[in-house]
Design an enzyme around this catalytic site. Sequence first.
Site, PDB file in Angstrom:
ATOM      1  N   SER A 103       0.029  -2.199  -6.345  1.00 58.25           N
ATOM      2  CA  SER A 103       1.421  -1.932  -6.685  1.00 58.25           C
ATOM      3  C   SER A 103       1.618  -2.046  -8.197  1.00 58.25           C
ATOM      4  CB  SER A 103       2.323  -2.869  -5.866  1.00 58.25           C
ATOM      5  OG  SER A 103       3.674  -2.478  -5.912  1.00 58.25           O
ATOM      6  N   ASP A 152       5.074   5.432   2.485  1.00 63.33           N
ATOM      7  CA  ASP A 152       5.411   4.408   1.503  1.00 63.33           C
ATOM      8  C   ASP A 152       6.730   4.769   0.822  1.00 63.33           C
ATOM      9  OD1 ASP A 152       5.532   2.616  -0.656  1.00 63.33           O
ATOM     10  OD2 ASP A 152       3.361   2.619  -0.915  1.00 63.33           O
ATOM     11  N   HIS A 183       4.181   0.501   2.283  1.00 61.26           N
ATOM     12  CA  HIS A 183       3.646  -0.104   1.065  1.00 61.26           C
ATOM     13  C   HIS A 183       2.738  -1.301   1.343  1.00 61.26           C
ATOM     14  CE1 HIS A 183       3.754  -0.055  -3.277  1.00 61.26           C
ATOM     15  NE2 HIS A 183       4.028  -1.351  -3.333  1.00 61.26           N
TER      16      HIS A 183
END
Length: 203
Positions: A103, A152, A183
């Site tokens: 991320s 996501d 995610h």
Amino acid sequence: MSDYRFREAPGSAAEAPVVFLFHGTGGDENQFFDLAGALLPGARRVAPRGDVSENGALRYFRRTGEGVYDMADLARATEAMVAFVRARLGGTRPVRVLGLGYSNGANILASVQFAAPTLFDATVLLHPLIPFAPAPADFAGRQVLITAGRRDPIAPAGATRALADYFAAHGAGARLVWHEGGHELRPEEIEAARDFLAGRGRP
């Protein structure tokens, strides 16, 4: 250079690879430390802590909204992280320099690659989001694994595909692994990272 706090463990041998680990928003230098030891036994591990706080959650650079980056702060963080990585490598480059980020950690790792294409030999970008067009760069001989969820809500599939295409178009061996979720990290992408870091499953 930003004075990053970091966690480090030596490799099992002088010729061991080094892997730099970059946490996601709200994580810290411990998030992937043990996992990396399992994925790449014997590797030297270096995990810097993000130096930006977003409502108490650690990050590597500021943003003004979901997917809206403070580009000036990203530039600052990228320059600082390039310097940090080079300082930790020292005067003798290890046989392999690897990176793994999730991320926000994947985003700073990718930005470092844009700025210094030869710094890493191979990287694992878990759920990255690069909402801008990176400048051309030469990634010949470099390997990149990108993993992502098809649903996501933070990192849209189109942006993920565009990033993989960017690396491939500029000479990298780029592989993209999807799962059907969002995610979150799933076991299949961890296994893909294991194979990739070991030199298996590469393009």
